[in-house]
Write an enzyme that holds these catalytic residues in place. Sequence first.
Site, PDB file in Angstrom:
ATOM      1  N   TYR A 145      -6.320  -5.170  10.570  1.00  0.00           N
ATOM      2  CA  TYR A 145      -6.402  -6.621  10.353  1.00  0.00           C
ATOM      3  C   TYR A 145      -5.935  -7.414  11.580  1.00  0.00           C
ATOM      4  CZ  TYR A 145      -7.082  -5.544   5.392  1.00  0.00           C
ATOM      5  OH  TYR A 145      -7.556  -5.064   4.196  1.00  0.00           O
ATOM      6  N   LYS A 196      -5.504   8.680   6.703  1.00  0.00           N
ATOM      7  CA  LYS A 196      -6.713   9.504   6.780  1.00  0.00           C
ATOM      8  C   LYS A 196      -6.618  10.326   8.062  1.00  0.00           C
ATOM      9  CE  LYS A 196     -10.308   9.217   4.786  1.00  0.00           C
ATOM     10  NZ  LYS A 196     -10.863  10.247   3.882  1.00  0.00           N
ATOM     11  N   ASP A 229      -7.802   8.514   0.292  1.00  0.00           N
ATOM     12  CA  ASP A 229      -8.824   8.546  -0.768  1.00  0.00           C
ATOM     13  C   ASP A 229      -8.348   9.384  -1.950  1.00  0.00           C
ATOM     14  OD1 ASP A 229      -8.961  10.655   1.020  1.00  0.00           O
ATOM     15  OD2 ASP A 229     -11.119  10.930   0.846  1.00  0.00           O
ATOM     16  N   ASP A 253      -3.547  -2.365   1.255  1.00  0.00           N
ATOM     17  CA  ASP A 253      -4.191  -3.498   0.599  1.00  0.00           C
ATOM     18  C   ASP A 253      -4.926  -2.997  -0.643  1.00  0.00           C
ATOM     19  OD1 ASP A 253      -5.201  -5.965   0.137  1.00  0.00           O
ATOM     20  OD2 ASP A 253      -6.331  -6.151   2.004  1.00  0.00           O
ATOM     21  N   ASP A 257      -3.608  -2.942  -4.817  1.00  0.00           N
ATOM     22  CA  ASP A 257      -4.398  -3.654  -5.825  1.00  0.00           C
ATOM     23  C   ASP A 257      -4.780  -2.719  -6.959  1.00  0.00           C
ATOM     24  OD1 ASP A 257      -4.351  -6.105  -4.659  1.00  0.00           O
ATOM     25  OD2 ASP A 257      -6.523  -6.378  -4.686  1.00  0.00           O
TER      26      ASP A 257
END
Length: 368
Positions: A145, A196, A229, A253, A257
């Site tokens: 970001y 990852k 994942d 993020d 959520d």
Amino acid sequence: MIKVKKRKFLLLPGDGVGPEVVGEVKKIIQWFNSNKSLDFEMEEGLAGGASYDKHGTPITDEVFYKALECEAVILGAVGGPKWDNLEFSKKPERALLKLRKELKLFANLRPAICFKQLVDASTLKPEIVSGLDIMIVRELTGGIYFGEPRGIKPIDNGERKGINTHTYTTSEIQRVARVAFDLAKKRKNKVTSCEKSNVMEAGLLWREEVELLHDKEFKDVQLNHMLADNCAMQLLRNPKQFDVIVTDNLFGDMLSDQASMLTGSLGLLPSASLGAKNKDGKIRAMYEPIHGSAPDIAGKGIANPIATILSFAMALKYSLDLVKESDALEKAVQTVLDEKLRTKDILSPGMKEVSTSEMGDAIISKLQ
Ligand code: NAD
């Protein structure tokens, strides 16, 4: 006579339901001042679309400097369809990004707790979520970001190319991992670090640096690594395996959520963003509900204020070290839920519907 320094909160209600839910925190601050002789001071400022409408910018320098000076910022939410078409630098969300970046709020703490009274509000089976208590620590000022280069640029064949850059350094990784290890020590002593590392170099570095810090300073905390994942999958399959999850900005993020929905309602979940220490050794911090400005219900008096109230409880604990007061506030929320009071978002058969301000009043009445 020794002059006691007042502890100042900066309230930034923001847009949509923000002013409604922050209004309930204001009442609680006033209650603490009147009934517990605490010396909280409140200042208020505009942020997001509200600031843009008045000043043409999502946050003014004046408000920003107030944020630098206060003990903690309590934010409602920013944004809404009215401002969706503004250029990027003027969008309400820039206020948030600026506060996070400039206050150096590098660690975002998001608890995902499934209140026993609300176990039916989750889309998952009660036995999967009942008693759930996870803390997600998301890195907040680095990664994709913020990385440079970024932008959208034309390329030779008439197409355009969108570019964002994902980078992390040793110190960025280790400072957020340290927050996670410290928190775990006060909880179930377990950290799961997600990245990852199978496909990203920055992910591999993340794994190595977390491991190095663990081996050097936190050998007594249980650490395991998980691909992000897989973590998303495990959060649905068996979320109670987790205690503290630490991860980067992008994965954090999404995973936070996802974890929040295990608990049934966005209107219940608080968050804290902790930063670097200022010159007095105080940690800069901002507290906010995880939900957005909920434009679909704004102005109706039905927003759930609990997430914001619990964010204030986190402020009492993490910024002011008022653990007893923070626990009392959390307990007041639990008691009100035990008594079957519900705002519309968490209403179920047999419960009594209350408005935003009735919920705030009921919580205050339990503080008595
Ligand atoms: P949202 O969280 O605002 O709303 C999602 C759904 O949850 C809506 O149905 C809403 O009514 C409901 N909801 C949210 N908070 C609630 C509460 N306190 N009580 C009851 N119900 C609640 O997410 P969105 O609709 O994707 O975004 C709306 C706006 O908020 C957008 O402009 C977005 O950019 C902004 N946003 C801001 C923040 C922030 O300020 N930190 C975070 C997320 C989204």
